[in-house]
Structure formats: C-alpha cells, structure tokens
Design a protein around this motif. Structure first.
Motif, PDB file in Angstrom:
ATOM      1  N   ALA A 130      21.285  57.889  -4.848  1.00 33.17           N
ATOM      2  CA  ALA A 130      20.007  58.578  -5.031  1.00 33.17           C
ATOM      3  C   ALA A 130      19.072  57.681  -5.836  1.00 33.17           C
ATOM      4  CB  ALA A 130      20.197  59.911  -5.746  1.00 33.17           C
ATOM      5  N   ASP A 131      17.858  57.514  -5.337  1.00 36.46           N
ATOM      6  CA  ASP A 131      16.852  56.690  -6.021  1.00 36.46           C
ATOM      7  C   ASP A 131      15.507  57.406  -6.003  1.00 36.46           C
ATOM      8  OD1 ASP A 131      18.660  54.572  -6.349  1.00 36.46           O
ATOM      9  OD2 ASP A 131      18.087  53.673  -4.430  1.00 36.46           O
ATOM     10  N   MET A 132      14.696  57.118  -7.031  1.00 37.83           N
ATOM     11  CA  MET A 132      13.298  57.547  -7.055  1.00 37.83           C
ATOM     12  C   MET A 132      12.428  56.308  -7.181  1.00 37.83           C
ATOM     13  SD  MET A 132      12.318  60.979  -9.191  1.00 37.83           S
ATOM     14  CE  MET A 132      12.429  60.128 -10.744  1.00 37.83           C
ATOM     15  N   TYR A 136       7.421  51.968  -7.594  1.00 36.98           N
ATOM     16  CA  TYR A 136       7.248  51.860  -6.145  1.00 36.98           C
ATOM     17  C   TYR A 136       6.643  50.505  -5.761  1.00 36.98           C
ATOM     18  CZ  TYR A 136       5.841  53.009  -1.366  1.00 36.98           C
ATOM     19  OH  TYR A 136       5.681  53.011  -0.005  1.00 36.98           O
ATOM     20  N   TYR A 137       5.700  50.020  -6.584  1.00 38.84           N
ATOM     21  CA  TYR A 137       4.909  48.858  -6.201  1.00 38.84           C
ATOM     22  C   TYR A 137       5.586  47.530  -6.549  1.00 38.84           C
ATOM     23  CZ  TYR A 137       1.628  52.711  -6.056  1.00 38.84           C
ATOM     24  OH  TYR A 137       1.035  53.919  -5.796  1.00 38.84           O
ATOM     25  N   THR A 138       6.376  47.519  -7.625  1.00 42.11           N
ATOM     26  CA  THR A 138       6.988  46.253  -8.064  1.00 42.11           C
ATOM     27  C   THR A 138       8.498  46.208  -7.831  1.00 42.11           C
ATOM     28  OG1 THR A 138       7.422  47.032 -10.320  1.00 42.11           O
ATOM     29  CG2 THR A 138       5.233  46.095  -9.868  1.00 42.11           C
ATOM     30  N   ASN A 139       9.090  47.373  -7.549  1.00 40.42           N
ATOM     31  CA  ASN A 139      10.550  47.508  -7.403  1.00 40.42           C
ATOM     32  C   ASN A 139      11.303  47.290  -8.710  1.00 40.42           C
ATOM     33  OD1 ASN A 139      10.584  48.130  -4.621  1.00 40.42           O
ATOM     34  ND2 ASN A 139      10.437  45.959  -4.075  1.00 40.42           N
ATOM     35  N   ALA A 140      10.570  47.228  -9.817  1.00 35.87           N
ATOM     36  CA  ALA A 140      11.223  47.061 -11.124  1.00 35.87           C
ATOM     37  C   ALA A 140      11.945  48.358 -11.505  1.00 35.87           C
ATOM     38  CB  ALA A 140      10.192  46.711 -12.186  1.00 35.87           C
ATOM     39  N   LYS A 141      13.187  48.212 -11.969  1.00 37.06           N
ATOM     40  CA  LYS A 141      13.945  49.392 -12.374  1.00 37.06           C
ATOM     41  C   LYS A 141      13.441  49.883 -13.722  1.00 37.06           C
ATOM     42  CE  LYS A 141      18.624  51.255 -12.884  1.00 37.06           C
ATOM     43  NZ  LYS A 141      20.077  50.997 -12.723  1.00 37.06           N
ATOM     44  N   LYS A 142      13.136  51.195 -13.793  1.00 33.80           N
ATOM     45  CA  LYS A 142      12.586  51.784 -15.005  1.00 33.80           C
ATOM     46  C   LYS A 142      13.674  52.424 -15.871  1.00 33.80           C
ATOM     47  CE  LYS A 142       8.762  54.209 -14.135  1.00 33.80           C
ATOM     48  NZ  LYS A 142       7.620  53.515 -14.757  1.00 33.80           N
ATOM     49  N   ARG A 143      14.578  53.161 -15.236  1.00 34.55           N
ATOM     50  CA  ARG A 143      15.642  53.833 -15.980  1.00 34.55           C
ATOM     51  C   ARG A 143      16.616  54.457 -14.989  1.00 34.55           C
ATOM     52  NH1 ARG A 143      11.894  58.043 -15.571  1.00 34.55           N
ATOM     53  NH2 ARG A 143      12.807  60.131 -15.415  1.00 34.55           N
ATOM     54  N   SER A 174      18.002  62.321 -19.382  1.00 35.68           N
ATOM     55  CA  SER A 174      16.804  61.834 -18.707  1.00 35.68           C
ATOM     56  C   SER A 174      16.766  60.317 -18.675  1.00 35.68           C
ATOM     57  CB  SER A 174      15.547  62.365 -19.405  1.00 35.68           C
ATOM     58  OG  SER A 174      15.499  61.914 -20.747  1.00 35.68           O
ATOM     59  N   SER A 175      17.497  59.692 -19.590  1.00 30.53           N
ATOM     60  CA  SER A 175      17.574  58.234 -19.624  1.00 30.53           C
ATOM     61  C   SER A 175      18.949  57.862 -20.155  1.00 30.53           C
ATOM     62  CB  SER A 175      16.467  57.651 -20.504  1.00 30.53           C
ATOM     63  OG  SER A 175      16.487  56.245 -20.472  1.00 30.53           O
ATOM     64  N   ILE A 176      19.834  57.497 -19.267  1.00 27.87           N
ATOM     65  CA  ILE A 176      21.233  57.305 -19.637  1.00 27.87           C
ATOM     66  C   ILE A 176      21.407  56.152 -20.617  1.00 27.87           C
ATOM     67  CG2 ILE A 176      23.475  56.549 -18.711  1.00 27.87           C
ATOM     68  CD1 ILE A 176      22.927  58.316 -16.282  1.00 27.87           C
ATOM     69  N   SER A 177      20.605  55.102 -20.461  1.00 27.61           N
ATOM     70  CA  SER A 177      20.793  53.941 -21.329  1.00 27.61           C
ATOM     71  C   SER A 177      19.897  53.957 -22.559  1.00 27.61           C
ATOM     72  CB  SER A 177      20.512  52.657 -20.535  1.00 27.61           C
ATOM     73  OG  SER A 177      19.173  52.647 -20.063  1.00 27.61           O
ATOM     74  N   ALA A 178      19.136  55.030 -22.756  1.00 25.95           N
ATOM     75  CA  ALA A 178      18.161  55.057 -23.848  1.00 25.95           C
ATOM     76  C   ALA A 178      18.821  54.930 -25.213  1.00 25.95           C
ATOM     77  CB  ALA A 178      17.329  56.334 -23.796  1.00 25.95           C
ATOM     78  N   ASN A 179      19.866  55.688 -25.444  1.00 24.07           N
ATOM     79  CA  ASN A 179      20.517  55.664 -26.758  1.00 24.07           C
ATOM     80  C   ASN A 179      21.914  56.245 -26.603  1.00 24.07           C
ATOM     81  OD1 ASN A 179      21.404  55.958 -29.389  1.00 24.07           O
ATOM     82  ND2 ASN A 179      19.387  56.534 -30.170  1.00 24.07           N
ATOM     83  N   SER A 180      22.888  55.387 -26.567  1.00 20.08           N
ATOM     84  CA  SER A 180      24.258  55.837 -26.310  1.00 20.08           C
ATOM     85  C   SER A 180      24.781  56.761 -27.395  1.00 20.08           C
ATOM     86  CB  SER A 180      25.190  54.623 -26.161  1.00 20.08           C
ATOM     87  OG  SER A 180      25.168  53.836 -27.343  1.00 20.08           O
TER      88      SER A 180
END
Length: 530
Positions: free
Chosen positions: A206-208, A243-250, A261-267
């Motif tokens: 699944a991707d957004m 969408y425009y750069t394909n850069a992964k945000k989170r 909401s952000s798995i890698s934000a703060n373990s």
C-alpha cells in the motif's frame, strides 16, 4: 424541500472530473513505478472516462476495459467519445449505480489470473454531506463501520463515500491479480490501513502519492493517489511519497500493535501508548450557533448571532464558552462567548426553564422554529431545545482542554468561578481539585507526550486530535517518564503561580494506579477523579 444548485449537484455526484493530463500522469506513474501492464481496466464512477482513455494510451496489453457511471449524460457522451477513438470492441460501459452494481457482470468475463487495474476518482463527499442535501447517491445505510448507539448517528457514523467504494472494490476482487489506484483524500487511505484487520481481504503493498488537490481540482484538502496491491499478505503499513518527486515522506500503519502516523518518527514515543486513566469528553453540541452562542458585551448583557441585544442571567442556563479558536494559551480564565445550556444531562426535561428563568425560556421560544429545524436525527425525539455532549462532567470547575483542529497539540487549563463549557470541536478532562488539573496539564504538555501525539496523530486530517487519539495517552506511564522537577517548574510558570508539592505529585500517581493513599494522620485521601 431542498433546491439543489450546480455546486450541490457537483458535490452530490463527486463531479470533480480528473483532467486528462493528470489522468495520463497517473497511468505513467503506475507503469514506471510499479511496472504495471494490465490486461483488464476498470474505472468505477468514470464520468468523462479520462482514466480509461489514458490507460489505453499508456498500457499496451489491455484486452478489456469496464466502467460504471450513474450519470446518464456522462455515460452517453463518454461512450460516444471512446467509441469514436476506435476502442469499442474492448469496452463495456454500464449506466448504473456503483453502490448497487452487480460485479458478476465483470467477474464472469475475467479470470483470477488476469492482470487487473482498478483506477479512478470516486466521490470525495461524506455521507453526512449527501444526507444533508437529501441525496439519493448514497450506499445503503448499513453502518458499515459497525458503530453503535450515538456514535452510529453522529460523528463516528460519518464516512467518506470514496472509502466505502474502495473497500467494496477491494472486497469484491479479493483473490484476483488486482491493483487498485484511486485518487482520494488522505484520510480515506489512513482509515483503510487503520482498520485493515477488520476486512476479508489481504494486501501485499500500500502506497500514498500525495499531490496538490488545489492545483488539480481547485479543492482545499489533503489528497493522494492511493495504490493498493491485493494479495495474501497481511501488510498493515503504507508508504507515503511526494507525487511529483517520488521522494519518500514517511511510513504509517501498525507496528508492535500500535497504529502510528509516522513509524520512524520516534521509536521511544510508544512507551506511553495505552489507555488513558481519565475519560476524555467532547464539548457541547447544539447546531444552532446564532441562537445558542452569545457574545458578551463589556457594558453588560449579550449579543446573539443576529445582532439582537439580550439581558440574560448567568450561571444557571447561560455559561462561559471556549471554542477551538480560543485555545491559544496554556491557561484560560475568561471567555469571549457564552452558551445557553438548557440541560444538566442528555435528554433532561427542558420545560423547567420556564419556571426557573423566564427570560431564557422566552428567548428560546422566540427562536423555536430555528431550533426545531436542526437536521441531525439526534434532536428528533429529544426534549425541546435539547443539546448533546452534556453531563455532570460539564460543570466541573477545573478542566484541561484541547482543540481538535490545530496541528500543534496545545493543552490548556480552563477554570473560572462559573463552570466554563467547551464546544464540540474541543475535547477535555474534568477535575474537582486544582492540583490534579495542574499536574495533568503539565504532563500533557510535556515533550514526551507531545512527541507521542505527533507519532499517532494524522496532521493532514481535518481534526488531527480526536477522542480516539487522546485516549491512547496512558497518564500513568507518562508520569513514570516525566520528573517532578518539570511538574513543579511548569506549575510555577503558570499565571496562577501554582505550587505543587512532591507529595501531591506522588499521591496523584498512586491514585492513578488505583491504590489507596493515606496522609500522616492516616486519613484516607479521596481516590475519586472526575
């Protein structure tokens, strides 16, 4: 009777047509990023058919394309246009309602080994928006999320039509070699991943891909291309890209039993994840602000939403009111508005107002038509002038409140000689002892709690902080990682210059754990929180 204008009709039928250029870019992205080469295309609610047209232009191996569209005009025009492009032999279009469409029309013509792409742009309206317009373009009222009681007919029972359509499609084609790629609000994708364990289909990916909805559709909301690959796996995370750069945000989704909401934000943030020891409440709901909300005049009296001057007594049926926009500071003792509170609890008899405060009763009678016209079903069988979100907790002297709307989770101590109400865009805790409220607001505003909330709240949602989010704050766990020195310093910096002793903090923590506490005279200290 509701007379619908063009804007209402546009909302009702999700008539935000995807520009052909953007539909083309979506197909290109699916081909380049995922290596898709579908043999079967299906566009539900196809409108102008721009995704079908773009798919035939981009993909080389399409054998058949299917489409469903409820609008007769779009169906006719699109069919004629696509036939004119020479793809009539590969096209099966249905002038039908996607909510009642018989998918066997498609399933009987394909195999589970066919490479299928479901692509499109389903309506972005919610069921409550459409219900308020007396729309018939709705799924059956089956409470498909399984809410009960008041939740099923108020906020929790509300859902995006796109979410309903996407879930039905994923369920219908479970077991097929199928990829779904839909334009939708980001909250739709969030809800589907959050509830993935409830459904009868599995996903392998699944991707957004987040894009600018204002630029594409002239609509102000957070939106994305939601790509789901059906499969046997129980993938419960979603990667988010630009969408425009394909850069992964989170990446968001489920990790170690927690929805983040952000798995890698703060373990470390999830160490305070659990169940709040206090009951979070939503503020009063009245749905008639021009009548029920009053602006206080410095020279005395009130002004309602119509500009009428009023002289009403305060403290019995009229109370100070805090709205979301008022929670800008960490301590609130005065309000710019007041609100009429006709009941002490839900469904209480309101006729007593006539005998207790004649002025308030006459004012409500004067505006009875407006109050009777409130559309929500919750008012239909309730006593005259009823409100909701009211109970004993509403009348506590000390509250800790937060706006549901702001991106930054700011908690405020709210206190006054007369109990201060909050509106239904806010959430709060009630206390009957000032020290409990001060310690709690300090804990909630701590860095540890703030980091946790940012790891579980979806800031692109209209209301990032809901009761479901807030009740995950385990105050007892939070107290174990926050020092007394921080609590003391926080209290002393407040406008009231409060002094919290270490003993008070320890007793607060012990009471949270449900244990009895005794002072030096062996007198039992109350265990009861609000």
């Amino acid at each position: 009777m509701i007379i619908k204008n063009k804007t209402m009709t546009k909302i009702e039928y999700g008539d935000y047509q995807t520009p052909l250029s953007f539909a083309q870019s979506v197909c290109t992205k699916l081909k380049d990023t995922y290596g898709l080469s579908p043999t079967v295309i299906f566009e539900p609610t196809f409108g102008m058919g721009n995704f079908i047209e773009s798919a035939f232009a981009e993909f080389d191996n399409i054998q058949t394309a299917y489409g469903v569209e409820i609008g007769n005009e779009y169906y006719t025009l699109t069919k004629e246009r696509l036939f004119a492009k020479g793809i009539s032999d590969n096209l099966a279009l249905y002038n039908d309602d996607i909510f009642s469409f018989d998918f066997s029309n498609i399933k009987e013509c394909i195999t589970k080994n066919d490479s299928m792409l479901i692509i499109g742009n389903p309506p972005w309206a919610t069921n409550s928006q459409l219900s308020s317009m007396n729309s018939h373009n709705l799924p059956l009222k089956d409470n498909f999320k399984g809410h009960s009681g008041l939740d099923a007919i108020t906020g929790k029972g509300n859902f995006d039509i796109a979410e309903y359509i996407i879930l039905r499609l994923l369920s219908e084609f479970s077991g097929y070699n199928c990829t779904l790629a839909m334009l939708c609000k980001t909250v739709v994708a969030k809800n589907i991943i959050r509830d993935i364990g409830k459904y009868n289909f599995g996903i392998s990916k699944a991707d957004m891909h987040v894009f600018d909805a204002n630029d594409v559709f002239n609509v102000s909301c957070d939106a994305a291309l939601f790509v789901v690959r059906l499969g046997e796996s129980d993938v419960a995370v979603c990667d988010v890209y630009d969408y425009y750069t394909n850069a992964k945000k989170r990446q968001f989704g489920w990790e170690n039993g927690a929805f983040l909401s952000s798995i890698s934000a703060n373990s470390d943030a999830t160490r305070i994840d659990g169940t709040c020891q206090f009951e979070w409440r939503q503020g009063v709901k009245h749905d008639c602000s021009k009548v029920m909300e009053l602006k206080y005049n410095p020279d005395g009296g009130f002004t309602n939403g119509f500009g009428d001057m009023l002289d009403l007594p305060v403290g019995q049926f009229v109370f100070p009111l805090v709205k979301s926009s008022d929670i800008k500071s960490y301590e609130i003792t005065e309000t710019r508005k007041h609100v009429i509170v006709p009941q002490k609890r839900v469904n209480a008899d309101t006729s007593v107002i006539k005998h207790m405060e004649k002025e308030v009763w006459e004012y409500l009678i004067q505006h009875e038509d407006l109050l009777n016209a409130r559309r929500s079903v919750i008012y239909k069988k309730a006593p005259k002038f009823s409100i909701f979100g009211i109970g004993d907790y509403s009348f506590s002297k000390y509250k800790v409140g937060i706006s549901g709307f702001y991106k930054e989770p700011k908690f405020a101590l709210i206190t006054g000689d007369i109990p201060i109400m909050l509106d239904d865009t806010c959430y709060f805790l009630s206390f009957y002892r000032i020290e409990d409220a001060i310690i709690t607001v300090a804990l909630l505003n701590s860095e540890e709690c703030q980091q946790f909330l940012k790891s579980i709240a979806f800031l692109d949602s209209k209301r990032p902080y809901t009761k479901e989010v807030l009740k995950r704050i385990d105050i007892l766990k939070l107290s174990e990682v926050v020092s007394f020195e921080y609590i003391l310093e926080y209290a002393l910096k407040m406008k009231g210059r409060y002094h919290i002793t270490e003993r008070q903090y320890k007793e607060y923590v012990v009471r949270l754990s449900g244990k009895s506490v005794y002072n030096s005279d062996f007198e039992q200290i109350s265990l009861a929180f609000a």
